[in-house]
Design a protein around this motif. Structure first.
Motif: not given
Length: 514
Positions: A460-476
């Motif tokens: 769903f990001v097309g050609e746009t430069p993109w990064a995904h940060l998975d912060i599961a476990g870091n939020a608490l």
């Protein structure tokens, strides 16, 4: 000696409007000229004692003997509490070890946080901190104070807590520069504390509508805020976001908050905002898991906190936060395993697991950010997968991207502030697991959960430069740490704030030079 160093004369102070819950105060001044309950002195592993020019030879000899007896070697993070010699008007001295290398900002923050933890157990109220003659001492003092403040945060909404404010006085060569650095860091803290407050709140108090209300409060800072309700989401064909939220009486929303500090094309931050995640019909298996699911909106809180941090410091950057919000509940209206939803992208998704809902709402959020704002780049933040926790634990955030510059810049910022990233695979082999027999794709795969989820978002990001940060476990944090007490951490606000201000306001900057 006492009258020269600690005479009770007027102290030029720097006061700040954004303070932690205890309302600590911070003063930067060329010298300490009053009595203190505690004096803090820094020593590196080579034996250099900073601020020693203001101490008598007798005091230095006594400190050296006491440090040797306690085997204090100035190692990074080492703390030693000593009774103050008679010629110093203080109850105690605390020696803080700096180690043998140049410290990152995050490591200095941790030193400040460790001191705050130690002082929390002591009756000290007025603390004098000697930083004179330290290389880059103004930056060090500001970052050290930043760590104290991050640790001193307390969430008091649901209980009475006795707060004992402390007053920190930094003896520093250039008080004005230190004060300016500190002011910028307190802007970041305001965003961290907003994210913590929102994530710590119960799901009964923090739902899509109340989240939107908090976002609207940023308008007084000059932030543009737009709330898209169910009717507007239907007009945009956001079937994924609507589908996840259809089981709750509280309607899903899309909150957009933009700080337009420049006329450049915006940078988009997209945050997962599941304000409570029951798992839907794939309900959470245990009470220990589901009780933490009020925090499944931490990604959206991080994005809103970052927008606030940019607004408070009037950063010269155009950044837009897109936050899809929903409750994932069980009811006669809720999504069923096997249902198909249509995303705003025009792709149909077979919902094979209703507990893989975060990627669904992010799909519509990423589409909206990309098509409406046409950003330079996008970064999404989400408590997305348990498999990320199993892979990396609680120390690292999972980073997924195929854009080298984003990978390099975000990794550098994470290392600098101490919110470290570890790159995980983003490979089309995982996309193959998302093939569906009845829809364009399905929302879960079979193997590497974090990478499969990232490949779903990649669609769903097309050609746009993109990064995904998975912060599961870091939020608490369930135990607390040097920079946060037990509860929400506001993880990601400091990382993204550093990345935005260090790199995006200087788009040609060389990472190595930063």
């Amino acid at each position: 000696m006492r009258s020269q160093l600690f005479a009770p004369v007027f102290l030029a102070a720097a006061w700040f409007s954004t303070l932690p819950a205890q309302a600590e105060s911070y003063h930067f001044t060329p010298s300490l000229q009053q009595s203190f309950t505690t004096i803090v002195i820094f020593q590196n592993q080579q034996g250099t004692l900073y601020g020693s020019d203001t101490l008598s030879a007798k005091t230095l000899t006594q400190l050296a003997r006491a440090a040797n007896a306690a085997e204090f070697r100035g190692k990074q993070g080492q703390l030693l509490e000593l009774l103050a010699p008679n010629d110093i008007s203080a109850d105690r001295i605390i020696l803080v070890g700096l180690g043998d290398k140049k410290l990152t900002s995050g490591e200095v923050n941790e030193l400040g946080g460790a001191l705050a933890q130690r002082l929390a157990e002591l009756p000290s109220q007025d603390i004098g901190i000697l930083v004179e003659s330290m290389p880059e001492g103004e930056h060090f003092a500001a970052q050290f104070a930043h760590g104290i403040e991050l640790q001193s945060y307390r969430f008091t909404r649901y209980r009475d807590v006795e707060l004992k404010p402390k007053h920190y006085h930094f003896a520093i060569d250039d008080a004005a520069i230190a004060s300016r650095y500190h002011s910028q860091l307190q802007a970041v803290e305001s965003g961290v504390f907003l994210a913590r407050d929102m994530t710590n709140a119960t799901a009964g108090d923090m739902y899509p509508g109340s989240f939107a209300t908090e976002a609207q409060k940023l308008r007084k800072l000059g932030v543009k805020v737009e709330i898209l309700d169910r009717r507007k989401l239907q007009a945009l064909n956001m079937g994924a976001l609507l589908g996840v939220g259809q089981g709750s009486e509280r309607e899903p929303l899309l909150v957009v908050a933009q700080w337009q500090g420049s006329d450049d094309a915006p940078i988009a931050l997209v945050g997962k905002g599941i304000t409570f995640d029951s798992g839907g019909y794939n309900i959470k298996a245990t009470g220990t898991t589901i009780v933490r699911m009020k925090s499944d909106m931490a990604g959206a809180a991080t994005v809103l906190g970052t927008i606030k941090a940019m607004a408070v410091q009037q950063a010269p950057i155009n950044v837009v936060g897109v936050m899809p919000l929903a409750e994932n509940m069980v009811s006669d209206r809720a999504l069923r395993p096997g249902d198909v939803v249509m995303t705003a992208e025009g792709k149909s998704v077979e919902v094979t697991n209703t507990d893989a809902e975060g990627r669904l709402i992010l799909a519509d959020g990423l589409w909206y950010a990309r098509t409406i704002y046409q950003p330079q780049m996008m970064v999404d933040v989400a408590t997305l997968t348990g498999s990320k926790v199993r892979a990396l634990g609680y120390e690292y955030t999972g980073l997924f991207s195929d854009h080298p510059q984003l990978i390099e810049q975000l990794s550098y910022s994470g290392q600098e502030v101490g919110e470290k990233l570890w790159r995980l695979p983003l490979d089309k082999v995982y996309a193959d697991e998302l093939k569906s027999d009845i829809a364009d794709m399905k929302n879960t795969g079979r193997t590497a959960g974090a990478s499969v989820a990232a490949m779903f978002l990649h669609t769903f990001v097309g050609e746009t430069p993109w990064a995904h940060l998975d912060i599961a476990g870091n939020a608490l944090t369930s135990t607390g740490n040097q920079l946060a007490p037990i509860g929400a951490t506001g993880h990601g606000v400091r990382l993204l704030s550093h990345w935005l201000t260090e790199f995006q306001t200087y788009p040609q900057a060389d990472t190595a030079a930063r």
